[in-house]
Design an enzyme around this catalytic site. Structure first.
Site, PDB file in Angstrom:
ATOM      1  N   GLU A 196       0.834  -1.191   0.000  1.00 52.03           N
ATOM      2  CA  GLU A 196       0.000   0.000   0.000  1.00 52.03           C
ATOM      3  C   GLU A 196       0.878   1.253   0.000  1.00 52.03           C
ATOM      4  OE1 GLU A 196      -4.001  -1.861   1.967  1.00 52.03           O
ATOM      5  OE2 GLU A 196      -2.632  -0.855   3.319  1.00 52.03           O
TER       6      GLU A 196
ATOM      7  N   CYS B  29       3.355   8.484   1.103  1.00 59.02           N
ATOM      8  CA  CYS B  29       3.864   7.541   2.107  1.00 59.02           C
ATOM      9  C   CYS B  29       4.148   6.215   1.401  1.00 59.02           C
ATOM     10  CB  CYS B  29       2.817   7.377   3.208  1.00 59.02           C
ATOM     11  SG  CYS B  29       3.297   6.228   4.484  1.00 59.02           S
TER      12      CYS B  29
ATOM     13  N   CYS C 251       6.327  -6.835   7.203  1.00 59.46           N
ATOM     14  CA  CYS C 251       7.481  -6.392   7.980  1.00 59.46           C
ATOM     15  C   CYS C 251       7.847  -7.528   8.905  1.00 59.46           C
ATOM     16  CB  CYS C 251       7.142  -5.135   8.789  1.00 59.46           C
ATOM     17  SG  CYS C 251       8.568  -4.478   9.699  1.00 59.46           S
TER      18      CYS C 251
ATOM     19  N   CYS D  73       6.175  -5.159  15.656  1.00 59.48           N
ATOM     20  CA  CYS D  73       5.822  -4.237  16.744  1.00 59.48           C
ATOM     21  C   CYS D  73       4.375  -4.530  17.122  1.00 59.48           C
ATOM     22  CB  CYS D  73       5.980  -2.784  16.306  1.00 59.48           C
ATOM     23  SG  CYS D  73       7.668  -2.397  15.841  1.00 59.48           S
TER      24      CYS D  73
ATOM     25  N   CYS E 255       1.254  -2.654  15.533  1.00 58.43           N
ATOM     26  CA  CYS E 255       1.289  -2.363  14.097  1.00 58.43           C
ATOM     27  C   CYS E 255       0.674  -3.483  13.275  1.00 58.43           C
ATOM     28  CB  CYS E 255       2.732  -2.130  13.660  1.00 58.43           C
ATOM     29  SG  CYS E 255       2.918  -1.886  11.897  1.00 58.43           S
TER      30      CYS E 255
ATOM     31  N   GLY F 105       6.772  -1.898   6.186  1.00 57.38           N
ATOM     32  CA  GLY F 105       8.156  -2.358   6.191  1.00 57.38           C
ATOM     33  C   GLY F 105       9.121  -1.477   6.948  1.00 57.38           C
ATOM     34  N   GLU F 106      10.290  -2.034   7.198  1.00 52.52           N
ATOM     35  CA  GLU F 106      11.361  -1.306   7.882  1.00 52.52           C
ATOM     36  C   GLU F 106      12.403  -0.937   6.819  1.00 52.52           C
ATOM     37  OE1 GLU F 106      12.373   0.132  10.845  1.00 52.52           O
ATOM     38  OE2 GLU F 106      14.028   0.572   9.500  1.00 52.52           O
TER      39      GLU F 106
ATOM     40  N   SER G 190      11.706   6.784   8.052  1.00 55.33           N
ATOM     41  CA  SER G 190      11.306   6.413   9.410  1.00 55.33           C
ATOM     42  C   SER G 190      11.823   5.025   9.741  1.00 55.33           C
ATOM     43  CB  SER G 190       9.777   6.430   9.502  1.00 55.33           C
ATOM     44  OG  SER G 190       9.358   5.949  10.760  1.00 55.33           O
TER      45      SER G 190
ATOM     46  N   SER H 209      11.065   5.838  15.410  1.00 52.20           N
ATOM     47  CA  SER H 209       9.884   5.356  16.127  1.00 52.20           C
ATOM     48  C   SER H 209      10.296   4.943  17.531  1.00 52.20           C
ATOM     49  CB  SER H 209       9.285   4.164  15.371  1.00 52.20           C
ATOM     50  OG  SER H 209       8.765   4.601  14.152  1.00 52.20           O
ATOM     51  N   LEU H 210      10.151   5.856  18.463  1.00 50.26           N
ATOM     52  CA  LEU H 210      10.631   5.609  19.825  1.00 50.26           C
ATOM     53  C   LEU H 210       9.580   4.865  20.662  1.00 50.26           C
ATOM     54  CD1 LEU H 210      13.161   6.122  21.549  1.00 50.26           C
ATOM     55  CD2 LEU H 210      12.064   8.217  22.347  1.00 50.26           C
TER      56      LEU H 210
ATOM     57  N   ASN I 200      -3.937   4.050  16.101  1.00 52.51           N
ATOM     58  CA  ASN I 200      -5.034   3.695  15.198  1.00 52.51           C
ATOM     59  C   ASN I 200      -5.353   2.225  15.363  1.00 52.51           C
ATOM     60  OD1 ASN I 200      -5.430   6.189  13.748  1.00 52.51           O
ATOM     61  ND2 ASN I 200      -3.387   5.841  12.914  1.00 52.51           N
TER      62      ASN I 200
ATOM     63  N   CYS J 265      -1.652   5.580   9.720  1.00 53.30           N
ATOM     64  CA  CYS J 265      -0.397   4.976  10.169  1.00 53.30           C
ATOM     65  C   CYS J 265      -0.631   3.636  10.830  1.00 53.30           C
ATOM     66  CB  CYS J 265       0.211   5.830  11.272  1.00 53.30           C
ATOM     67  SG  CYS J 265       1.217   7.105  10.669  1.00 53.30           S
TER      68      CYS J 265
HETATM   69  N1  SAH Z   1       9.114   0.509  10.065  1.00 53.88           N
HETATM   70  C1  SAH Z   1       9.281   1.907  10.153  1.00 53.88           C
HETATM   71  C2  SAH Z   1       8.433   2.689   9.177  1.00 53.88           C
HETATM   72  C3  SAH Z   1       7.024   2.209   8.969  1.00 53.88           C
HETATM   73  S1  SAH Z   1       5.941   2.327  10.379  1.00 53.88           S
HETATM   74  C4  SAH Z   1       9.049   2.381  11.578  1.00 53.88           C
HETATM   75  O1  SAH Z   1       8.577   1.586  12.394  1.00 53.88           O
HETATM   76  O2  SAH Z   1       9.355   3.533  11.849  1.00 53.88           O
HETATM   77  C5  SAH Z   1       5.566   4.071  10.340  1.00 53.88           C
HETATM   78  C6  SAH Z   1       4.989   4.612  11.651  1.00 53.88           C
HETATM   79  O3  SAH Z   1       3.663   4.123  11.890  1.00 53.88           O
HETATM   80  C7  SAH Z   1       5.806   4.231  12.856  1.00 53.88           C
HETATM   81  O4  SAH Z   1       6.105   5.336  13.675  1.00 53.88           O
HETATM   82  C8  SAH Z   1       4.888   3.271  13.532  1.00 53.88           C
HETATM   83  O5  SAH Z   1       5.185   3.188  14.857  1.00 53.88           O
HETATM   84  C9  SAH Z   1       3.533   3.858  13.254  1.00 53.88           C
HETATM   85  N2  SAH Z   1       2.444   2.940  13.556  1.00 53.88           N
HETATM   86  C10 SAH Z   1       2.463   1.606  13.467  1.00 53.88           C
HETATM   87  N3  SAH Z   1       1.274   1.081  13.855  1.00 53.88           N
HETATM   88  C11 SAH Z   1       0.490   2.106  14.194  1.00 53.88           C
HETATM   89  C12 SAH Z   1      -0.867   2.213  14.651  1.00 53.88           C
HETATM   90  N4  SAH Z   1      -1.644   1.138  14.792  1.00 53.88           N
HETATM   91  N5  SAH Z   1      -1.357   3.440  14.905  1.00 53.88           N
HETATM   92  C13 SAH Z   1      -0.600   4.533  14.711  1.00 53.88           C
HETATM   93  N6  SAH Z   1       0.674   4.504  14.262  1.00 53.88           N
HETATM   94  C14 SAH Z   1       1.228   3.305  14.010  1.00 53.88           C
HETATM   95 FE1  SF4 Z   2       7.564  -2.924  11.067  1.00 54.45          FE
HETATM   96 FE2  SF4 Z   2       7.445  -0.270  11.542  1.00 54.45          FE
HETATM   97 FE3  SF4 Z   2       5.260  -1.849  11.842  1.00 54.45          FE
HETATM   98 FE4  SF4 Z   2       7.294  -2.047  13.568  1.00 54.45          FE
HETATM   99  S1  SF4 Z   2       5.978  -0.233  13.244  1.00 54.45           S
HETATM  100  S2  SF4 Z   2       6.168  -3.776  12.604  1.00 54.45           S
HETATM  101  S3  SF4 Z   2       9.041  -1.722  12.246  1.00 54.45           S
HETATM  102  S4  SF4 Z   2       6.336  -1.412   9.933  1.00 54.45           S
END
Ligand code: SAH
Ligand code: SF4
Length: 387
Positions: free
Chosen positions: A121, A136, A143, A147, A150, A200-201, A232, A254-255, A331, A374
């Site tokens: 996407e 985006c 991925c 996390c 996510c 993805g990362e 990111s 992404s902290l 989200n 996101c």
């Molecule tokens: N893998 C990379 C880039 C893709 S994720 C990373 O983790 O940074 C992009 C952003 O979306 C990250 O900051 C991630 O933490 C955030 N994200 C993931 N799941 C989410 C959710 N359910 N609601 C809001 N933001 C989310």
């Molecule tokens: Fe992968 Fe980023 Fe989602 Fe973590 S937040 S699972 S690194 S896409």
């Protein structure tokens, strides 16, 4: 079977295997080659093998990336017989648009399908205040990092995208908005910035991401400045250094947690690269200044990481760094384990960060109605199979 039915061991095994899936080659089944995604040097070499001088590569580069032309017969600076010969051997490819959805708030989500039928996407997020917006882009199918909050991380299969597939997302989005040819310089336009925040990362697919960004930044093509690209990462420390040196794009990290205990749980990569190392990599990141701040992304999970003590620990952690904090309301997606923070808690948290001198915008979720916000991205095929 849903991916959550798998045992942890099975999941580890599948993901470890999937992590090695590399993207398909750029040669089609009929033997023609896709010219998109080749570096300039590779394009010169390809033309050389084809019996053409380097200036031919320069011409093609201009038509492909500056003009957005896909049809060799429209490349008017190239003689007709050569146009025909090129068309026999090459294509100027794009991912296929599998679905194209428009949200009530004008966010637009594409599902792009590639030659092996895998799909990702890509989301266009218009800026409400101006005639511009961000694309985006995804860097992997799925991925491998899982996390906890996510949706992408729950996708079973994953593979890296090729440089062609990464550049192709931006080019296909430009096709959809008719934004060719590329402007000279930094003229504002709808598709004005890129955020590598899709599926993805990106730093687990560094070579292809780097190659794609170099193509996109090339002055004679799309010519997007590195200041208009934000990468990111969930904190792949060694690759943060490389990205800083070789690409110099903006960095977002992404902290999401201020203690290793919590971050180990919600961002499992933390077990490999703990918070301290991630922050040190940020301090080393070249070009970070007040004009080019590092963005810390912090997802607000109710009762998990959103206390005022967390906010105070956060500002301590990033003290002295030219930074801003992007507070992301969680989200939810079907089956997710968390709740978004309350608006009051969000405001309290933001106020503490702001009073410490950091911009702390609360990111308004966009495209929620089409699951384009996101962390909600996941390929449609997988959704059909898993839910
Ligand atoms: N893998 C990379 C880039 C893709 S994720 C990373 O983790 O940074 C992009 C952003 O979306 C990250 O900051 C991630 O933490 C955030 N994200 C993931 N799941 C989410 C959710 N359910 N609601 C809001 N933001 C989310
Ligand atoms: Fe992968 Fe980023 Fe989602 Fe973590 S937040 S699972 S690194 S896409």
């Amino acid at each position: 079977m849903s991916v959550t039915d798998l045992t942890a061991a099975e999941r580890e095994r599948i993901l470890a295997k999937a992590a090695h899936f590399s993207p398909p080659d750029y040669v089609l089944s009929d033997g023609r080659r896709d010219l998109v995604g080749l570096s300039r040097e590779e394009l010169v070499a390809e033309m050389d093998a084809f019996g053409e001088k380097p200036f031919r590569a320069k011409q093609l580069w201009h038509w492909i990336y500056h003009q957005g032309v896909r049809d060799f017969s429209a490349m008017s600076s190239i003689a007709k017989p050569l146009q025909e010969k090129l068309a026999e051997r090459f294509i100027v490819g794009r991912p296929e648009v599998a679905t194209d959805q428009l949200s009530k708030d004008d966010t637009r989500k594409f599902l792009f399908r590639f030659r092996d039928h895998e799909a990702v996407e890509t989301v266009y997020i218009p800026d409400r205040r101006e005639d511009r917006g961000a694309v985006c882009i995804s860097s992997q199918v799925g991925c491998t990092l899982s996390c906890k909050f996510c949706h992408t991380g729950t996708q079973r299969l994953a593979r890296n995208l090729s440089a062609a597939e990464i550049v192709g997302q931006f080019m296909a989005a430009r096709d959809a908005y008719g934004e060719w040819p590329s402007p000279r310089g930094e003229t504002p336009r709808l598709l004005s910035t890129i955020v590598l925040m899709g599926m993805g990362e990106p730093l687990y697919n560094y070579e292809n991401v780097a190659k794609a960004m170099k193509i996109i930044m090339d002055n004679e093509g799309i010519a997007l400045s590195r200041r208009r690209i934000t990468l990111s990462t969930s904190g792949v420390v060694p690759m943060m250094d490389r990205a800083g040196e070789e690409l110099g794009v903006n960095l977002a990290v992404s902290l999401h947690a201020v203690t290793d205990e919590l971050r180990d749980e919600i961002v499992p990569l933390n077990r490999k690269y703990p918070i301290k190392e991630v922050i040190e990599a940020c301090r080393r990141y070249p070009g970070a200044s007040n004009a080019r701040r590092i963005t810390f992304e912090y997802i607000m999970l109710r009762g998990v990481n959103d206390s005022e003590a967390d906010a105070r620990a956060l500002v301590k952690l990033i003290a002295g760094l030219p930074a801003k904090v992007n507070l992301i309301p969680f989200n939810p997606w079907p089956g997710s384990a968390y709740q978004p923070s309350t608006p009051e808690q969000l405001k309290k948290f933001a106020a503490i960060v702001m009073n410490a001198g950091y911009a702390s915008p609360i990111r308004t979720p966009r495209g929620r109605d089409i699951l384009a916000a996101c962390g909600q991205l996941k390929s449609a095929m997988e959704k059909d199979a898993a839910e």
